[in-house]
Design a protein around this motif. Structure first.
Motif, mmCIF file in Angstrom:
data_model
loop_
_atom_site.group_PDB
_atom_site.id
_atom_site.type_symbol
_atom_site.label_atom_id
_atom_site.label_comp_id
_atom_site.label_asym_id
_atom_site.label_seq_id
_atom_site.Cartn_x
_atom_site.Cartn_y
_atom_site.Cartn_z
ATOM 1 N N LYS A 184 0.747 -1.472 0.062
ATOM 2 C CA LYS A 184 0.142 -0.532 0.193
ATOM 3 C C LYS A 184 0.450 1.122 0.372
ATOM 4 O O LYS A 184 0.936 1.999 -0.690
ATOM 5 C CB LYS A 184 -0.625 -0.151 1.525
ATOM 6 C CG LYS A 184 -2.031 -1.717 1.454
ATOM 7 C CD LYS A 184 -2.383 -0.901 2.769
ATOM 8 C CE LYS A 184 -1.763 -1.299 3.967
ATOM 9 N NZ LYS A 184 -1.810 -2.714 4.080
ATOM 10 N N THR A 185 1.845 0.901 0.864
ATOM 11 C CA THR A 185 3.013 2.102 1.216
ATOM 12 C C THR A 185 3.185 2.846 -0.234
ATOM 13 O O THR A 185 3.882 3.770 -1.337
ATOM 14 C CB THR A 185 3.984 2.652 2.096
ATOM 15 O OG1 THR A 185 2.653 2.302 3.415
ATOM 16 C CG2 THR A 185 4.639 3.317 2.577
ATOM 17 N N THR A 186 4.285 1.740 -0.864
ATOM 18 C CA THR A 186 4.440 1.633 -1.590
ATOM 19 C C THR A 186 3.933 2.398 -3.290
ATOM 20 O O THR A 186 4.657 2.933 -3.511
ATOM 21 C CB THR A 186 5.200 0.688 -2.349
ATOM 22 O OG1 THR A 186 5.870 -0.272 -0.652
ATOM 23 C CG2 THR A 186 6.087 0.281 -3.402
ATOM 24 N N ALA B 77 -2.999 10.292 1.673
ATOM 25 C CA ALA B 77 -2.849 9.923 3.413
ATOM 26 C C ALA B 77 -2.685 8.487 3.892
ATOM 27 O O ALA B 77 -2.825 7.385 3.480
ATOM 28 C CB ALA B 77 -4.550 10.006 4.000
ATOM 29 N N ASP B 78 -1.102 8.206 3.841
ATOM 30 C CA ASP B 78 -0.688 7.089 4.983
ATOM 31 C C ASP B 78 -1.175 6.453 5.906
ATOM 32 O O ASP B 78 -1.379 6.782 6.858
ATOM 33 C CB ASP B 78 0.147 6.082 4.532
ATOM 34 C CG ASP B 78 1.158 5.387 4.316
ATOM 35 O OD1 ASP B 78 0.757 4.364 4.715
ATOM 36 O OD2 ASP B 78 2.182 4.914 3.886
ATOM 37 N N GLU B 79 -2.444 6.244 6.549
ATOM 38 C CA GLU B 79 -3.131 5.573 7.791
ATOM 39 C C GLU B 79 -2.964 6.904 8.794
ATOM 40 O O GLU B 79 -2.126 6.698 9.381
ATOM 41 C CB GLU B 79 -1.886 4.764 7.568
ATOM 42 C CG GLU B 79 -2.130 3.035 7.397
ATOM 43 C CD GLU B 79 -1.052 2.257 8.279
ATOM 44 O OE1 GLU B 79 -0.734 2.095 9.249
ATOM 45 O OE2 GLU B 79 -0.460 1.325 7.354
ATOM 46 N N PRO B 80 -3.589 7.902 7.771
ATOM 47 C CA PRO B 80 -3.712 9.120 8.882
ATOM 48 C C PRO B 80 -4.682 9.364 10.517
ATOM 49 O O PRO B 80 -3.969 9.728 10.824
ATOM 50 C CB PRO B 80 -4.145 10.298 7.954
ATOM 51 C CG PRO B 80 -5.694 8.861 7.211
ATOM 52 C CD PRO B 80 -4.775 7.767 6.669
ATOM 53 N N GLN C 169 10.011 4.917 9.939
ATOM 54 C CA GLN C 169 8.919 5.156 10.874
ATOM 55 C C GLN C 169 7.576 4.526 11.409
ATOM 56 O O GLN C 169 7.830 4.306 12.448
ATOM 57 C CB GLN C 169 7.759 6.584 10.668
ATOM 58 C CG GLN C 169 8.882 8.005 10.019
ATOM 59 C CD GLN C 169 7.887 8.625 10.142
ATOM 60 O OE1 GLN C 169 6.688 8.538 9.638
ATOM 61 N NE2 GLN C 169 8.296 10.459 10.239
ATOM 62 N N ASN C 170 7.153 3.571 10.550
ATOM 63 C CA ASN C 170 6.027 2.389 10.656
ATOM 64 C C ASN C 170 6.552 1.075 11.399
ATOM 65 O O ASN C 170 7.892 0.585 10.848
ATOM 66 C CB ASN C 170 5.361 1.926 9.185
ATOM 67 C CG ASN C 170 4.822 2.931 8.777
ATOM 68 O OD1 ASN C 170 4.146 4.067 9.417
ATOM 69 N ND2 ASN C 170 4.559 3.545 7.451
HETATM 70 MG MG MG Z 1 2.419 0.708 5.367
#
Ligand code: MG
Ligand code: ADP
Length: 793
Positions: free
Chosen positions: A44-46, A165-168, A792-793
């Motif tokens: 997802k992030t990628t 927005a990445d898991e805001p 960070q994750n």
């Molecule tokens: Mg991710």
């Protein structure tokens, strides 16, 4: 407006390939709320990063408004990001040392708006997310919910078309989650929002379209777009960080770490102070030495000798190999008691000055204001006999042995003691003791040695012992010249010479010392050869004046030896130089004047050198220029070469200066490098610490160059402060330093730091910190924001 065409992305970790995205094909509308679901590690992030231009895909194409991005450069991506994308993260990623307002302003800092416009936009954005107070405070006072609001404002302020927005809400409680989701939904309602979430409930509730990922593939899309996208230009407006922005960020960073920055500046400034002090000392020493030169060296005369010797010519001559040997030998000479004979006529180092009337006139025409005195030194012609080992007596050619006289008493030390080094024997104690002067390499012309009765052919090296104690006899005129039929003659038969030699009325002179000019002496002007005291000289002249031959010569207009008529000399002053170098016994001819005759007979002095005493240092260089002018269009052998007696001292002082300069420059260089390394380390530490800021700037569309500029600006400011402080410290230190130096050396105000030099030093400081910080700044710019975000994750 956005299309992903068969996007493929993999990572190689620990040798194995990890597929993050495995052929993604998606189209997005200009306005829709897309939620992305999927387990952790499903890509997802990628996916989001590729859309945001933070990462590049391995295969496939990202089509923006119908245009391929395959040919995009790094800057293109930065422009794209800055103009079109707003990022919102789980961790908010606010820059901690900036105020809330500045955290938002920074997102519009790349597109050339005025400060006021930027602030207005930022305040408006903040108001829209519900932040109205405390805008000038840093984010540390905010709740998580508020922080995310600020982050949303930051994404909003530039009015981008796409919100990523990445898991805001990943870090928020359920109440805040609802609030934030509502806010996002509300303020980005007409934009394309792509929002990753782990919460299917949230996803369902807000989305107009849900996409689910698994193992890098899209396994579900609730509302895919089927029709073709209409073409539209993408916005790639050039953006860059204004220098004022960089300065602002730098000053903010500096003032946020006041104590650390103080030490940073202090450490750098100590180095700068060192450099400033060194500059001040060099300046001061230079001034001291030129002052010393002005005061003292002006007193040292320019001397024109009959024979001019120059050793620098020597080295360029072809027989330099032999000269090197000579030099080697000369080092041993002070230990060995040996004189080296050499042939001066074969040696290009010697120049015979043909001082003639022209030259004397030329000297006389010199500006009177330049000189304090011109003196003409002289030598005397003597009748000297020598007896060889085989008992044979012969007349010694006085012009060959460079007879000269030295002043007998010269202050407390005698002239000889002061200016000549005793190689062997003892300094003369009475008028009948003479000295032999050798050159700086213990050499003596073969002709001189031969004239002294030393057989040079056999051994080129002559022991000091062979010369010390050697006796010669001075025959006074009345015995030397016989009178017959009104004419005088010298009976040079062997028998008569022997008789004269053994007569009681002779003056026996003996060589008691072998001397060499002291290296640092500037009054050692005696030619190499035999030198006797002026006491003997005066005694001899007095006797000659009373002699028959001189009396009759004075009374007659013809040569009392040859009977020839004498030439008339023009005026008194000229006479001095007419007689230079005349030897009666082998050089009597038509053109002899009466004066020449008289001096040949020992009744007056022969000039041997001209000494010019300049008034002061400046006039000295004028005199030298004047003397050089004479030689301008002359043939080599017509040139008159002078010796500047201050050059030895000059050399000494310039050598001292050179030494001091080298030492100080080495110190300065050392300080420079230490400072450089310190700055490097400090900047590097700061780079590590400012990772968030650097990455956020990059995410917001800041180019690598902007990051470099940011750090450079900060370093230049630090360098400037360090320079100012360093110069200030230097000025402060100069006071006690000069006091100390005056105590020790009697020199007052040695160290001087001129304002222009201080400015140069400050400039050096700026350049230094710039260079020292440049590589860390580059490193910072290279930092991949993606890695930072993912870690960070
Ligand atoms: Mg991710
Ligand atoms: P998600 O956001 O869905 O959790 P990511 O996109 O972060 O998934 O990661 C997808 C896969 O790619 C994961 O297996 C992850 O380990 C890998 N991956 C992601 N980023 C990197 C990276 N920078 N280096 C190596 N592997 C990575």
């Amino acid at each position: 407006m956005l299309q992903l065409k068969n996007i493929y992305k993999s990572y190689i970790t620990g040798g194995s390939r990890q597929i993050a995205l495995d052929g993604i094909n998606l189209k997005f509308r200009e306005s829709e709320f897309v939620t992305v679901l999927g387990p952790s590690g499903s890509g997802k992030t990628t996916f989001l990063n590729i859309i945001g231009g933070l990462e590049r895909c391995d295969k496939g194409d990202l089509i923006i408004n119908g245009k391929s991005t395959k040919e995009f450069t790094d800057s293109n991506w930065d422009f794209y990001r800055n103009n079109n994308i707003g990022f919102i993260f789980k961790n908010y990623n606010l820059i901690p040392h900036l105020s809330i307002l500045e955290n938002v302003t920074i997102a519009v800092s790349f597109n050339g708006l005025s400060k006021k416009e930027k602030q207005e936009k930022a305040i408006e954005a903040l108001n829209r997310v519900g932040i109205k107070d405390y805008m000038r405070k840093t984010s540390q006072y905010l709740t998580k919910d508020e922080m995310q609001r600020v982050a949303i404002a930051r994404a909003l302020v530039n009015n981008p078309k796409i919100i990523l927005a990445d898991e805001p809400t990943g870090n928020l409680d359920s109440k805040s989650t609802i609030e934030i989701m509502n806010l996002i939904k509300e303020i980005f309602k007409d934009k394309l929002v792509i929002l990753i979430t782990q919460n299917p409930g949230i996803a369902k509730r807000y989305a107009t379209r849900m996409i689910t990922f698994r193992d890098g593939e899209v396994i579900e899309d609730t509302n895919p777009l089927k029709e073709d996208l209409h073409q539209k230009e993408i916005d790639l407006k050039r953006t860059h960080m204004k220098i004022s922005m960089a300065i602002k960020l730098a000053i903010r960073d500096i003032s946020n770490k006041k104590l650390r920055m103080f030490f940073y500046v202090l450490i750098s400034s100590i180095g700068i102070m060192g450099i400033a002090l060194i500059v001040a000392l060099l300046q001061g020493f230079n001034k001291q030495i030129s002052g010393y030169e002005n005061d003292t060296l002006a007193n040292y005369p320019i001397v024109i000798n009959k024979v001019y010797t120059n050793y620098s010519i020597h080295n360029t001559s072809q027989n330099s190999k032999q000269n090197q040997n000579d030099l080697k030998n000369s080092k041993l000479n002070t230990k060995n008691d040996i004189i080296y004979s050499y042939n001066s006529s074969q040696n290009s180092t010697e120049h015979i000055n043909q001082v003639n009337k022209d030259y004397i006139d030329y000297i006389k025409q010199m500006d009177k204001d330049l000189v304090s005195e011109i003196s003409y030194e002289s030598q005397i012609n003597m009748n000297i006999l020598r007896e060889d080992e085989d008992g044979k007596v012969s007349i010694l050619d006085t012009s060959t042995i460079n007879l000269s006289s030295y002043p007998k008493d010269y202050g407390q030390e005698t002239y000889l003691e002061k200016n000549y080094e005793l190689l062997y024997g003892y300094y003369p104690t009475n008028k009948n003791e003479v000295v032999l002067i050798v050159d700086e390499k213990n050499r003596l012309d073969t002709n001189i040695l031969n004239a002294l009765g030393i057989d040079v052919k056999k051994n080129k090296e002559i022991k000091f012992d062979d010369l010390i104690g050697k006796e010669y006899k001075i025959i006074l005129n009345d015995e030397f010249y016989k009178k017959q039929n009104g004419h005088f003659y010298v009976d040079s038969s062997e028998k008569n010479l022997k008789k004269l030699y053994n007569s009681k009325n002779t003056i026996t002179i003996s060589i008691t010392a072998i001397l060499r000019a002291k290296e640092d002496s500037n009054l050692s002007n005696l030619p190499e050869g035999i030198s006797y005291s002026n006491e003997l000289c005066n005694y001899y002249i007095d006797d000659c004046k009373k002699s028959d031959i001189v009396k009759s010569q004075q009374d007659s207009n013809y040569n009392v030896i040859t009977g020839q008529t004498l030439k008339n000399s023009k005026n008194k002053e000229d006479e001095i130089f007419e007689i230079s170098g005349i030897n009666i016994l082998n050089n009597v001819n038509q053109s002899t004047t009466k004066n020449q005759m008289l001096s040949s007979l020992g009744a007056s002095l022969l000039p041997s050198s001209i000494t010019i005493y300049p008034k002061d240092f400046e006039s000295k260089s004028d005199i030298i220029e004047y003397l050089d002018n004479y030689n301008k269009d002359k043939n080599e052998d017509e040139k008159i070469l002078y010796k500047d007696t201050s050059t030895t001292i000059n050399k000494l002082s310039t050598n001292i200066m050179k030494g001091i300069t080298i030492v100080l420059v080495v110190f300065a260089t050392l300080i420079f490098f230490i400072s450089l390394i310190t700055i490097f380390i400090l900047t590097y530490a700061s780079v590590l610490e400012r990772k968030t800021e650097v990455c956020i700037l990059r995410v917001l569309g800041g180019k690598k160059r902007d990051i470099v500029r940011l750090f450079n600006t900060e370093n230049v400011i630090i360098g400037f402060l360090a320079g100012i402080l360093g110069v200030f410290l230097a000025y402060t230190f100069i006071v006690p330093m000069n006091y100390g130096l005056e105590k020790i050396t009697d020199l007052s105000n040695v160290a001087i730091l001129k304002v222009e030099n201080a400015i140069v030093v400050i400039a050096i400081s700026v350049i230094l910190t710039f260079i020292g910080g440049f590589i860390p700044a580059k490193i910072a710019a290279r930092k991949d924001p993606v890695e930072f975000l993912k870690n960070q994750n």
